[in-house]
Design an enzyme around this catalytic site. Structure first.
Site, PDB file in Angstrom:
ATOM      1  N   GLU A  71     -66.926 -18.111   1.981  1.00  0.00           N
ATOM      2  CA  GLU A  71     -67.722 -18.341   3.181  1.00  0.00           C
ATOM      3  C   GLU A  71     -68.464 -17.078   3.546  1.00  0.00           C
ATOM      4  OE1 GLU A  71     -68.991 -18.802   7.333  1.00  0.00           O
ATOM      5  OE2 GLU A  71     -67.700 -17.258   6.543  1.00  0.00           O
ATOM      6  N   ASP A 127     -61.324 -16.128   2.607  1.00  0.00           N
ATOM      7  CA  ASP A 127     -61.919 -14.835   2.249  1.00  0.00           C
ATOM      8  C   ASP A 127     -62.256 -14.044   3.515  1.00  0.00           C
ATOM      9  OD1 ASP A 127     -63.930 -16.811   2.734  1.00  0.00           O
ATOM     10  OD2 ASP A 127     -65.444 -15.572   1.764  1.00  0.00           O
TER      11      ASP A 127
HETATM   12 ZN   LIG Z   1     -65.497 -16.778   9.413  1.00  0.00          ZN
END
Ligand SMILES: [Zn+2]
Length: 404
Positions: free
Chosen positions: A153, A88
């Protein structure tokens, strides 16, 4: 001719980096990145397992929305050398401010431009190509190679690495060494690796008094006045002195909100948001106890009350350089960097938190080593093209050192 198409001169790492950047995987979306990675890994004998956590019926901006994760492993024995990262990316901001469209990876002036080029799709491409190169030379390598890839994340990080680690723990599957491919380098590739991170403890302090007219303060309790002396002591306190690996623990207040907007009203409440970045010299409980000791002292005789809501984002972790298997891992990273770049490496625990905070508590040795971080999360994110093949070579050399 499109800038984004792969040309025959692209190295395998550059070509795969472009293919990943083309997928607009704004957190917590994956947009097919993990399928692409898994295809490449299964071709060289990895077993792939997609792990889904969360509720897929929720909207994308809900904290608990379903997230796709990939656990890929080649081999069944230990040690397990794991590359960890995320597909992501953060949002682009105003696309008009980008030199090239953020999801059309473009090579210009020696850089690869695009969202995720530094944080951290090129790092993932380096993982994959390093594994391909290593496995070709060592089809019967020692131990196991693994990849732990999440699409959560940059967001709340609730259904990503933390859940994969829980699932692995539940079946007693251990990671020995974990290389997190976050962009750790500063001025040149490999100049800094992170062998630990500070902890992060956040809090919201609410002070409650009694609302009233500023002309009749004896009928009110002003929460702002009640707090000020306590806050002065709080911000001047020393929490520890740090140690060989960590700077001293720091406290920062990020928000203070109180007041109704009217000039003649004493407000009822006041909210203060603060955050500790803490070293291994202290811990969550100690910081909470010291904080409460300060506020208890000032509020004992006050008509105002206070309350604190705490949120621990991560405990500090450290992979020490002089201890057994941890030292072996750190030194494999340093040796690999020296072999490829000719330069020495500085160990650091600075910067924000990363998914290393979820992996380290399992007992794994965690090191972060990736491309330069100068433009991460910015408009015109970019990475030096030459660094891609060099980082691939560094990762391959680390595998050589540990599993060759
Ligand atoms: Zn990162």
């Amino acid at each position: 001719m499109s800038n984004t198409s792969n040309t025959t001169t692209d190295s395998p790492t550059l070509a795969l980096s472009k293919a990943l950047i083309e997928r607009p995987s704004i957190t917590p979306n994956d947009e097919g990145c993990q399928e692409l990675i898994a295809e490449r890994l299964s071709a060289i004998g990895f077993d792939n397992e997609f792990m889904y956590f969360g509720d897929k019926t929720l909207s994308k901006d809900d904290d608990d929305v379903e997230v796709k994760n990939l656990w890929a492993r080649r081999g069944t024995t230990e040690p397990v050398v794991c590359f960890a990262g995320h597909t992501d990316v953060v949002p682009t901001g105003d696309v008009a401010n980008w030199r090239f469209p953020p999801f059309e990876p473009t090579v210009a002036d020696g850089f690869l431009w695009g969202r995720g080029s530094a944080d951290m799709k090129t790092g993932i491409a380096c993982f994959v190509v390093a594994c391909e190169n290593f496995v070709k030379k060592h089809p019967n390598h020692k131990g196991s190679i693994a990849l732990l890839i999440t699409a959560d994340e940059e967001g709340v990080a609730k259904n990503g690495t933390v859940k994969v680690v829980e699932a692995l723990e539940a079946r007693n599957e251990k990671i020995t060494h974990c290389l997190v491919g976050e962009p750790s380098s500063t001025k040149r590739l490999g100049d800094v690796i992170k062998n630990g991170r500070r902890g992060s403890l956040g809090a919201v302090l609410t002070v409650t008094g009694k609302q009233g007219h500023v002309a009749y303060p004896h009928l009110a309790v002003n929460p702002i006045h009640a707090l000020m002396p306590a806050l002065a002591e709080f911000v001047q306190s020393e929490w520890d002195k740090g140690n060989e690996y960590f700077p001293a623990t720091s406290l920062q207040i990020s928000n203070i909100n109180g007041g109704t907007g009217a000039t003649n009203v004493i407000p009822e409440t006041l909210k203060v948001v603060f955050n500790f970045r803490f070293s291994t010299e202290t811990n969550e409980d100690e910081l909470k106890a010291k904080t409460h000791a300060i506020f208890d002292k000032y509020f004992a005789d006050s008509q105002a009350d206070y309350h604190i809501d705490w949120k621990l984002s991560g405990n500090p972790f450290l992979t020490p350089v002089d201890e057994g298997s941890a030292g072996e891992f750190v030194s494999a990273c340093q040796t690999a960097i020296k072999a490829v770049t000719g330069k020495e490496t500085e160990l650091s625990t600075s910067g924000g938190t990363s998914d290393g905070r979820f992996i380290a508590p399992t007992g794994a040795n965690v090191v972060e080593l990736g491309v330069r971080n100068a433009t991460i999360h910015q408009v015109n994110e970019k990475v030096e093209v030459d660094d891609l093949d060099n980082l691939t070579a560094i990762y391959e050399r680390i595998l050589e050192e540990l599993l060759g």
